[in-house]
Design an enzyme around this catalytic site. Structure first.
Site, PDB file in Angstrom:
ATOM      1  NE  ARG A 121      32.245 123.646  30.828  1.00  0.00           N
ATOM      2  CZ  ARG A 121      32.598 122.397  30.520  1.00  0.00           C
ATOM      3  NH1 ARG A 121      32.862 121.532  31.474  1.00  0.00           N
ATOM      4  NH2 ARG A 121      32.680 122.015  29.257  1.00  0.00           N
TER       5      ARG A 121
ATOM      6  CE  LYS B 194      36.297 119.358  35.020  1.00  0.00           C
ATOM      7  NZ  LYS B 194      36.787 120.739  35.103  1.00  0.00           N
TER       8      LYS B 194
HETATM    9  C1  PT1 Z   1      35.975 123.798  33.455  1.00  0.00           C
HETATM   10  C2  PT1 Z   1      35.988 123.019  32.254  1.00  0.00           C
HETATM   11  C3  PT1 Z   1      35.763 123.711  31.039  1.00  0.00           C
HETATM   12  N1  PT1 Z   1      36.193 121.676  32.238  1.00  0.00           N
HETATM   13  C4  PT1 Z   1      35.538 125.748  32.209  1.00  0.00           C
HETATM   14  N2  PT1 Z   1      35.531 125.070  31.040  1.00  0.00           N
HETATM   15  C5  PT1 Z   1      36.223 121.019  31.073  1.00  0.00           C
HETATM   16  N3  PT1 Z   1      35.329 127.079  32.208  1.00  0.00           N
HETATM   17  C6  PT1 Z   1      36.001 121.710  29.868  1.00  0.00           C
HETATM   18  C7  PT1 Z   1      39.177 115.033  35.020  1.00  0.00           C
HETATM   19  O1  PT1 Z   1      40.051 115.255  35.878  1.00  0.00           O
HETATM   20  O2  PT1 Z   1      36.176 123.239  34.642  1.00  0.00           O
HETATM   21  N4  PT1 Z   1      35.757 125.117  33.400  1.00  0.00           N
HETATM   22  N5  PT1 Z   1      35.770 123.039  29.869  1.00  0.00           N
HETATM   23  C8  PT1 Z   1      36.493 119.534  31.071  1.00  0.00           C
HETATM   24  N6  PT1 Z   1      37.827 119.276  31.491  1.00  0.00           N
HETATM   25  C9  PT1 Z   1      38.193 118.192  32.313  1.00  0.00           C
HETATM   26  C10 PT1 Z   1      39.282 118.324  33.162  1.00  0.00           C
HETATM   27  C11 PT1 Z   1      37.437 117.039  32.322  1.00  0.00           C
HETATM   28  C12 PT1 Z   1      39.613 117.291  34.033  1.00  0.00           C
HETATM   29  C13 PT1 Z   1      37.761 116.001  33.171  1.00  0.00           C
HETATM   30  C14 PT1 Z   1      38.845 116.123  34.059  1.00  0.00           C
HETATM   31  O3  PT1 Z   1      38.523 113.979  34.960  1.00  0.00           O
END
Ligand code: PT1
Length: 297
Positions: free
Chosen positions: A272, A238
């Site tokens: 995760r 992230k």
């Molecule tokens: C998470 C999560 C998810 N993240 C759960 N499910 C994502 N339970 C998808 C960035 O800032 O943390 N927990 N499902 C993916 N989401 C992101 C959010 C991907 C922010 C990238 C960023 O780069």
């Protein structure tokens, strides 16, 4: 505080996952626009350049299982910052064939990353044992759909919606607000008869938060233990990792492992991640340090 029997294990489908040892949830994206794997595992038909087929998707799931993932998390809606919404039909078409194929072929707990009640119900029918909802069952009908099933549920905090969630992010105390939100969602579940033993909590790193907010949430992760439920942490690749290291998305592995070690030490039960091999190593080192794993010599 925060230590009880229900917190140490969770039932996912037919299996009881022992959370006295932290577990890995491997990410299986079936979107054409995933932020980090560029949709390379997209199983759908509509976007020619990204189409690689169900066999590649299955091979990736198998690989994560062999590397030590306890749960495979299948997601058909990209929820990274700026991602566009997907139709219910499109999401179902992406996710359901993969759930069905993995349930038939692999011996692993199946999670589906969805906020859509119809997709939740259909996925559980096909063998998913965990619903991972970044909207914490906030969509109309989601609580009701899950009240009729016995799947486990991950309740995550998000501020706003993916397309706009990084605009004007202000909290007075991010940790307090996220805990208050999750407490309210736990209550909403209990009211509909969804028992605490089914629930997992997630602060939602990167979902409507600045890098500073994300690091404060991580710094104070132990506070989430007061809610008495297993904690899931997802920081894999992230932007918060990029904010502290200056690295692009494909070079954030070490940063993610460093953050993961801290999360483990402060109560994370499920990690995760895209990088299962390395995260399993991190967990094993954490266990060796904490004295919960027998080591040679
Ligand atoms: C998470 C999560 C998810 N993240 C759960 N499910 C994502 N339970 C998808 C960035 O800032 O943390 N927990 N499902 C993916 N989401 C992101 C959010 C991907 C922010 C990238 C960023 O780069």
């Amino acid at each position: 505080m925060g230590t009880n029997v229900s917190e140490l294990s969770i039932k996912v489908g037919d299996r009881i996952i022992d959370l006295s040892v932290p577990k890995v949830m491997g990410i299986l994206n079936v979107t054409p626009d995933s932020f980090s794997d560029g949709g390379q595992f997209h199983a759908g038909e509509e976007s020619g350049v990204f189409r690689v087929g169900l066999d590649k998707t299955l091979a990736h799931a198998q690989e994560m299982l062999a590397a030590g993932a306890s749960i495979i998390d299948i997601g058909g809606e990209s929820t990274r910052p700026g991602a566009q919404a997907v139709s219910e039909q499109e999401e179902a078409d992406r996710v359901l064939p993969v759930v069905e194929a993995i349930a038939a072929r692999l011996d692993v707990a199946i999670s589906v990353d969805t906020s859509t009640p119809s997709v939740m119900s259909a996925a559980i029918e096909l063998g998913a044992g965990l619903i991972n909802d970044v909207r914490a069952l906030g969509r109309a009908g989601a609580l009701e759909a899950l009240a009729q099933q016995d799947a486990a549920i991950c309740l995550m905090h998000m501020r706003g919606q993916p397309e706009t969630m990084q605009k004007d992010v202000v909290y007075s105390d991010v940790v307090e607000e996220v805990i208050a939100f999750l407490s309210a969602r736990i209550e909403a579940c209990l009211e509909l008869g969804i028992g605490r033993e089914r629930l997992i909590l997630d602060p939602g790193f990167g979902f409507g938060k600045t890098a500073a907010h994300n690091y404060q949430l991580l710094r104070e992760l132990s506070r989430f233990q007061s809610l008495g439920l297993p904690i899931l942490v997802g920081v894999s690749r992230k932007s918060m990792l990029g904010a502290a290291t200056g690295r692009d998305v494909d070079m954030r592995l070490a940063a993610g492992i460093a953050a993961t070690m801290f999360a483990l030490q402060h109560g994370a039960a499920i990690i995760r991640t895209h990088d299962v091999v390395q995260t399993v190593d991190a967990i094993n080192i954490y266990r060796a340090i904490s004295g919960t794993q027998i080591t040679q010599g």
